[in-house]
Design a protein around this motif. Structure first.
Motif, mmCIF file in Angstrom:
data_model
loop_
_atom_site.group_PDB
_atom_site.id
_atom_site.type_symbol
_atom_site.label_atom_id
_atom_site.label_comp_id
_atom_site.label_asym_id
_atom_site.label_seq_id
_atom_site.Cartn_x
_atom_site.Cartn_y
_atom_site.Cartn_z
ATOM 1 N N MET A 126 0.832 -1.207 0.000
ATOM 2 C CA MET A 126 0.000 0.000 0.000
ATOM 3 C C MET A 126 0.864 1.253 0.000
ATOM 4 O O MET A 126 0.587 2.209 -0.745
ATOM 5 C CB MET A 126 -0.941 -0.012 1.203
ATOM 6 N N ALA A 127 1.908 1.256 0.807
ATOM 7 C CA ALA A 127 2.794 2.424 0.882
ATOM 8 C C ALA A 127 3.516 2.649 -0.443
ATOM 9 O O ALA A 127 3.618 3.790 -0.920
ATOM 10 C CB ALA A 127 3.802 2.254 2.011
ATOM 11 N N ARG A 182 4.067 5.890 -5.479
ATOM 12 C CA ARG A 182 4.126 5.947 -6.944
ATOM 13 C C ARG A 182 2.923 6.697 -7.513
ATOM 14 O O ARG A 182 3.073 7.503 -8.439
ATOM 15 C CB ARG A 182 4.253 4.542 -7.522
ATOM 16 N N ALA A 183 1.730 6.454 -6.970
ATOM 17 C CA ALA A 183 0.533 7.155 -7.459
ATOM 18 C C ALA A 183 0.643 8.659 -7.205
ATOM 19 O O ALA A 183 0.272 9.469 -8.061
ATOM 20 C CB ALA A 183 -0.717 6.590 -6.790
ATOM 21 N N THR A 235 0.497 11.487 -10.141
ATOM 22 C CA THR A 235 -0.549 12.509 -10.216
ATOM 23 C C THR A 235 -0.152 13.843 -9.598
ATOM 24 O O THR A 235 -0.767 14.860 -9.880
ATOM 25 C CB THR A 235 -1.838 12.027 -9.512
ATOM 26 N N GLY A 236 0.838 13.832 -8.723
ATOM 27 C CA GLY A 236 1.263 15.063 -8.060
ATOM 28 C C GLY A 236 0.340 15.496 -6.947
ATOM 29 O O GLY A 236 0.459 16.615 -6.446
ATOM 30 N N GLU A 237 -0.600 14.630 -6.566
ATOM 31 C CA GLU A 237 -1.560 14.982 -5.527
ATOM 32 C C GLU A 237 -2.160 13.709 -4.932
ATOM 33 O O GLU A 237 -1.927 12.615 -5.436
ATOM 34 C CB GLU A 237 -2.673 15.845 -6.109
ATOM 35 N N VAL A 238 -2.907 13.887 -3.879
ATOM 36 C CA VAL A 238 -3.676 12.795 -3.286
ATOM 37 C C VAL A 238 -5.100 13.289 -3.074
ATOM 38 O O VAL A 238 -5.362 14.483 -3.158
ATOM 39 C CB VAL A 238 -3.069 12.297 -1.945
ATOM 40 N N ALA A 264 -4.729 5.936 -10.182
ATOM 41 C CA ALA A 264 -3.298 5.621 -10.225
ATOM 42 C C ALA A 264 -2.916 4.684 -9.083
ATOM 43 O O ALA A 264 -2.135 3.742 -9.278
ATOM 44 C CB ALA A 264 -2.468 6.906 -10.162
ATOM 45 N N TYR A 265 -3.473 4.918 -7.895
ATOM 46 C CA TYR A 265 -3.190 4.051 -6.751
ATOM 47 C C TYR A 265 -3.649 2.623 -7.046
ATOM 48 O O TYR A 265 -2.919 1.666 -6.819
ATOM 49 C CB TYR A 265 -3.886 4.579 -5.488
#
Length: 92
Positions: free
Chosen positions: A12-13, A18-19, A23-26, A34-35
């Protein structure tokens, strides 16, 4: 592996980082897609019990969000989404 580091926590980490780099964001639908893709790569490399079901729950959250109803991420543990509320972000 250190004490308390479950292999899935590491997957998960890794997928989260990587995601986030992609994407440059969460906290967005793009991040969630992406995740999911990055986590799927981890599970494909090293399958583990529950991985397929977890990916299915992410897919369901993506479909719900794409339909205009942002999921409640207190029901599914996804780094970068935990602690966000349905009103925090909008579909992009």
């Amino acid at each position: 592996m250190g004490w308390g580091c479950h292999p899935d926590t590491l997957k998960m980490a890794s997928a989260h980082h990587r995601a986030k780099n992609i994407t440059g964001e969460v906290g967005t639908l793009e991040y969630l897609r992406a995740y999911r893709d990055e986590y799927r790569k981890e599970v494909t490399k090293n399958p583990m019990r529950g991985g397929v079901e977890y990916i299915a729950s992410i897919d369901a959250a993506i479909q719900q969000w794409e339909a205009g109803d942002r999921p409640d991420f207190s029901e599914i543990s996804i780094p970068g989404m935990i602690g966000t509320r349905p009103s925090d972000k909008h579909i992009h």
